[in-house]
Design a protein around this motif. Structure first.
Motif, PDB file in Angstrom:
ATOM      1  N   VAL A 342     -53.575  44.453  27.107  1.00  0.00           N
ATOM      2  CA  VAL A 342     -53.638  43.564  25.945  1.00  0.00           C
ATOM      3  C   VAL A 342     -55.015  43.748  25.311  1.00  0.00           C
ATOM      4  O   VAL A 342     -56.040  43.592  25.980  1.00  0.00           O
ATOM      5  CB  VAL A 342     -53.433  42.093  26.344  1.00  0.00           C
ATOM      6  N   PHE A 343     -55.035  44.084  24.031  1.00  0.00           N
ATOM      7  CA  PHE A 343     -56.286  44.347  23.310  1.00  0.00           C
ATOM      8  C   PHE A 343     -56.567  43.185  22.374  1.00  0.00           C
ATOM      9  O   PHE A 343     -55.762  42.873  21.499  1.00  0.00           O
ATOM     10  CB  PHE A 343     -56.167  45.635  22.506  1.00  0.00           C
ATOM     11  N   LEU A 344     -57.731  42.542  22.549  1.00  0.00           N
ATOM     12  CA  LEU A 344     -58.141  41.430  21.695  1.00  0.00           C
ATOM     13  C   LEU A 344     -59.120  41.936  20.637  1.00  0.00           C
ATOM     14  O   LEU A 344     -60.211  42.411  20.976  1.00  0.00           O
ATOM     15  CB  LEU A 344     -58.812  40.337  22.524  1.00  0.00           C
ATOM     16  N   LEU A 363     -59.692  34.662  31.376  1.00  0.00           N
ATOM     17  CA  LEU A 363     -58.782  33.507  31.319  1.00  0.00           C
ATOM     18  C   LEU A 363     -57.368  33.934  30.915  1.00  0.00           C
ATOM     19  O   LEU A 363     -56.380  33.476  31.522  1.00  0.00           O
ATOM     20  CB  LEU A 363     -59.326  32.477  30.337  1.00  0.00           C
ATOM     21  N   LEU A 364     -57.260  34.800  29.908  1.00  0.00           N
ATOM     22  CA  LEU A 364     -55.942  35.256  29.477  1.00  0.00           C
ATOM     23  C   LEU A 364     -55.307  36.144  30.546  1.00  0.00           C
ATOM     24  O   LEU A 364     -54.090  36.089  30.769  1.00  0.00           O
ATOM     25  CB  LEU A 364     -56.065  36.011  28.154  1.00  0.00           C
ATOM     26  N   ARG A 365     -56.122  36.941  31.205  1.00  0.00           N
ATOM     27  CA  ARG A 365     -55.600  37.789  32.279  1.00  0.00           C
ATOM     28  C   ARG A 365     -54.980  36.934  33.383  1.00  0.00           C
ATOM     29  O   ARG A 365     -53.884  37.228  33.874  1.00  0.00           O
ATOM     30  CB  ARG A 365     -56.757  38.641  32.832  1.00  0.00           C
ATOM     31  N   ARG A 366     -55.674  35.871  33.774  1.00  0.00           N
ATOM     32  CA  ARG A 366     -55.156  34.974  34.820  1.00  0.00           C
ATOM     33  C   ARG A 366     -53.910  34.237  34.329  1.00  0.00           C
ATOM     34  O   ARG A 366     -52.932  34.071  35.062  1.00  0.00           O
ATOM     35  CB  ARG A 366     -56.249  33.986  35.222  1.00  0.00           C
ATOM     36  N   MET A 375     -50.535  41.748  37.035  1.00  0.00           N
ATOM     37  CA  MET A 375     -51.933  41.614  36.630  1.00  0.00           C
ATOM     38  C   MET A 375     -52.224  42.589  35.500  1.00  0.00           C
ATOM     39  O   MET A 375     -52.326  43.800  35.705  1.00  0.00           O
ATOM     40  CB  MET A 375     -52.863  41.897  37.812  1.00  0.00           C
ATOM     41  N   PRO A 376     -52.365  42.100  34.273  1.00  0.00           N
ATOM     42  CA  PRO A 376     -52.602  42.998  33.130  1.00  0.00           C
ATOM     43  C   PRO A 376     -54.087  43.314  32.973  1.00  0.00           C
ATOM     44  O   PRO A 376     -54.951  42.707  33.606  1.00  0.00           O
ATOM     45  CB  PRO A 376     -52.098  42.179  31.950  1.00  0.00           C
TER      46      PRO A 376
END
Length: 500
Positions: A342-344, A363-366, A375-376
């Motif tokens: 996922v690229f922010l 936080l977004l990963r968790r 686990m991304p």
């Protein structure tokens, strides 16, 4: 009446002070800089070859001055290999990290076409996929590079590829591959003694200033100038030196000796102008002004092109982006990580809420792991003050090789902030709409999903434009929301896309 020799001392001291100001433009972090003095050799067994891939660069964090480099390299088909030289980036000096845009030049080798060998940093990004010196794939080629001061020359597979002038006369080195594999069979860098460091010492230029002023004083005394002349000529000489030197911003770069000499000569000439009359005075004043302008321009770096792509003071992000690497809170992230990605995009002012535990990436990963049990990899570009148009331009230039499953394109509340460099808004609603359309088209062509995140309190006309362009793929932030709330909001929308 001849002026007593002792009364010439203030004028000589003013010349010394001018030299002291001129010598002071050399950054403090370079006055006692220890350059790497030992030969660096790649020492590996024949079966343990050094492989440089589009996902893994080779970075040599040693500061080399003048050097001779030899390298035997083999490239796969449709590959480029960049040798970055004179790589200067922010580093700690007296516990302070001086911010600026990293600088380097590159020698490009290619098995896809044939083109210019050397590129400046800005040229490298503008022609990021264009070929360099043409080589045959699968064959070992020998590369020689000679670096003396700011000038570098190279010979590739027996072909001289010309002289290139770098922005710096020292720096680190790196190897970056694009498009395919590069194998380095041998690499050797041998440092060569360069100019004596006293050329950049403040004491040397103070002495030069005193000597120059003494010569002018001798001529003025021989012409019968009085004490008042010496006093009134001394002040402008030192004042001009102070004004010119205070505008220097060398960003850990050695100034060229000729620019130091020009600056000091211009300052001393200001003190000598009152010896002249008529046309010689006009010519002398013009020559002094020209010398000072040329010197002042040599003491600043041009970053307009790179700042438009990365934002100001991007530091080592520039070389890392060229290598398709992103630095995040957990270190460098490359293209080979197998996890869903996922690229922010949007900048750290949008996604970094201050404390380490409030950074959105972990936080977004968790949050996504809790929702999907996968686990991304979550990556946010390190640009501090980013905006949607700039962030997409940077992603499209440097990071498409990461092939993310989801791109989150953030639109910060200061998207349309005034850019001091152009004196106008850096973005506008129509530009944001075009950016969202470009991002949507790329995602559709690359099996990727686009989610647009609009910051809270966007200006009304900008929010309307974002809503019209993003449609259903839009999340609007809530005023005062904590980072964990944003992670939950984004995770809810991204979850079904990672479960596909």
């Amino acid at each position: 009446m001849r002026v007593p020799s002792l009364l010439l001392l203030p004028f000589v001291l003013a010349g010394a002070l001018a030299g002291w100001f001129v010598g002071g433009v050399v950054p403090a972090g370079l006055r006692d800089l220890a350059l790497h003095a030992e030969p660096w050799r790649l020492v590996r067994k024949a079966e343990e070859r050094l492989e440089v891939t589009p996902a893994r660069w080779t970075f040599l964090p040693y500061l080399f001055g003048d050097f001779d480099l030899q390298m035997d390299v083999e490239l796969a088909a449709d590959a480029h290999l960049d040798l970055l030289v004179r790589q200067v980036e922010p580093r700690y000096v007296d516990e302070y990290m001086e911010p600026f845009a990293g600088r380097w030049s590159t020698l490009r080798l290619s098995t896809r076409g044939d083109g210019p060998a050397w590129r400046t940093r800005d040229d490298a990004f503008e022609r990021i996929d264009e070929p360099g010196v043409g080589l045959a794939s699968g064959l070992v080629a020998t590369v020689w590079v000679r670096a003396r001061g700011a000038e570098v020359t190279a010979n590739v597979a027996g072909k001289d590829v010309g002289v290139h002038r770098c922005a710096d006369r020292y720096g680190m080195a790196a190897l970056v591959a694009r498009g395919g594999l590069a194998v380095v069979h041998r690499l050797e860098i041998v440092p060569v003694p360069g100019p004596s460091p006293w050329w950049w010492s403040r004491g040397a230029w103070t002495a030069f200033g005193a000597l120059g002023a003494a010569a002018i004083a001798a001529v003025a005394r021989a012409r019968g100038r009085n004490v008042a002349w010496f006093l009134t000529a001394a002040v402008p000489m030192a004042l001009v030196a102070w004004l010119v030197a205070r505008g220097a911003d060398l960003e850990l770069a050695y100034p060229a000796r000729r620019t130091l000499a020009l600056a000091l000569a211009g300052c001393l000439a200001v003190g000598a102008l009152r010896l002249l009359r008529g046309l010689p005075l006009v010519v002398g004043a013009a020559a002094a002004a020209l010398a000072l302008v040329v010197a002042a321009r040599g003491w600043r770096h041009e970053h307009a092109v790179i700042d438009a792509l990365f934002g100001p003071d991007a530091g080592n992000q520039i070389s890392e982006a060229y290598a398709q690497i992103v630095r995040g809170p957990s270190g460098l992230r490359d293209r080979d990580e197998p996890a869903p990605r996922v690229f922010l995009l949007g900048g750290q002012l949008l996604y970094d809420r201050g404390l380490p535990e409030e950074r959105l990436e972990p936080l977004l990963r968790r949050e996504l792991y809790n929702r999907t049990e996968v686990m991304p990899t979550v990556i946010a570009l390190p640009t501090v003050d980013g905006w949607a148009v700039q962030q997409w331009r940077l992603f499209a230039c440097c990071y498409t090789g990461h092939r993310p499953e989801v791109v989150v394109l953030g639109v910060p509340r200061d998207e349309m902030a005034i850019d001091a460099a152009i004196g106008a808004a850096r973005s506008e609603p129509a530009a944001v709409q075009r950016t969202i359309a470009d991002a949507r088209a790329w995602c559709a062509a690359n099996d990727c999903r686009l989610l647009v995140y609009a910051d809270a309190n966007l200006p009304g006309n900008l929010l309307d434009a974002v809503k019209a362009a993003a449609g259903a793929d839009l999340v609007v932030g809530r005023d005062g929301a904590a980072a964990v709330d944003i992670a939950r909001l984004l995770g809810e929308r991204i979850e079904p896309w990672l479960k596909k």
